[in-house]
Enzyme design. Structure first.
Site: not given
Ligand code: 13P
Length: 255
Positions: A11, A98
């Site tokens: 992210k 996403h």
């Molecule tokens: P988390 O593993 O932090 O819940 O995030 C999942 C995600 O959105 C992966 O693309």
């Protein structure tokens, strides 16, 4: 037999020095022999760091993906990054649709379909993300929502797209919340995704890797990955810690 894939979605996190440390630790974990080659491992850094990470990972088994792409080909699109550019810097895959892009940045089903098509045209494996909100789950609409997201993203494309496609089921209520779908809940949706893909092409649908994402941690990964139609994970928070990420990768080792 589908090969497992564990992909880390960083992210909007990272800095040059931090990325260097994280990737070095992941690479030494991968090289230490604790993880056999039955698992593909990928990281998806922010676009601006893809080149850095790729330079570190080149000639290793660590694959590099991107988190998003522009649906258009190169041209006058200020601020955007094209599929061809991602290929140029060494990406082999890209996340498409996403939930954070859908809810915060206006990625409609139509745009998701266009992005998926651009990714495939450039030879990038699209990791198509689908998943329902809590409200949709509570009203019993999970399978319908996921089916609609899937079919609209693939509409107009040839069945051969399934050759490159990866699907990540990420229930929105499980992302970054610490609340994971139970292995049974996830398996039910994954089985449905595979059935829907089989309406496009039966044999190819059997080969598509279906990842689960949403609060996957070392403590819950093994149980999730043991499900018949769960072929690995898309990992957010836990992918920022090399030990956790490697533990999750080990949980995906076959058998
Ligand atoms: P988390 O593993 O932090 O819940 O995030 C999942 C995600 O959105 C992966 O693309």
């Amino acid at each position: 037999m589908r090969k497992a894939l564990v992909a880390g979605n960083w992210k909007m996190n990272g800095r040059i020095a931090k990325n260097d440390d994280l990737v070095s630790s992941v690479l030494s974990g991968l090289a230490s022999g604790n993880l056999d080659s039955s698992v593909d491992v990928m990281v998806c850094p922010p676009a601006i760091y893809v080149g850095q990470v790729r330079a570190q990972a080149v000639a290793t088994r660590l694959m590099v993906g991107a988190q998003d792409l522009c649906e258009f080909e190169d041209g006058a699109y200020t601020g955007e990054v094209s599929a061809e550019m991602l290929v140029d810097v060494g990406c082999s895959a890209v996340l498409v649709g996403h939930s954070e892009r859908r809810t915060l940045f206006g990625d409609t089903d139509k745009r998701v379909a266009a992005k998926l098509s651009s990714a495939v045209a450039a030879g990038l494996a699209p990791i198509l993300c689908v998943g329902e909100s809590l409200e949709q789950r509570d009203s019993g609409d999970t399978l319908a929502v996921v089916e609609q997201q899937l079919l609209s993203a693939l509409s107009g494309l040839s069945p051969e797209v399934l050759d490159l496609l990866v699907v990540a089921y990420e229930p929105v209520w499980a992302i970054g919340t610490g609340r994971t779908a139970t292995p049974e809940q996830a398996q039910d949706v994954h089985a449905h995704i595979r059935q829907v893909l089989a309406t496009i092409d039966g044999p190819l649908a059997e080969k598509v890797r279906l990842l689960y994402g949403g609060s996957v941690k070392p403590a819950n990964a093994r149980e999730l990955f043991a499900q018949k139609d769960i072929d690995g994970g898309l990992i957010g928070g836990a992918s920022l810690n090399a030990d956790d990420f490697l533990a999750i990768c080990r949980a995906a080792v076959a058998g």
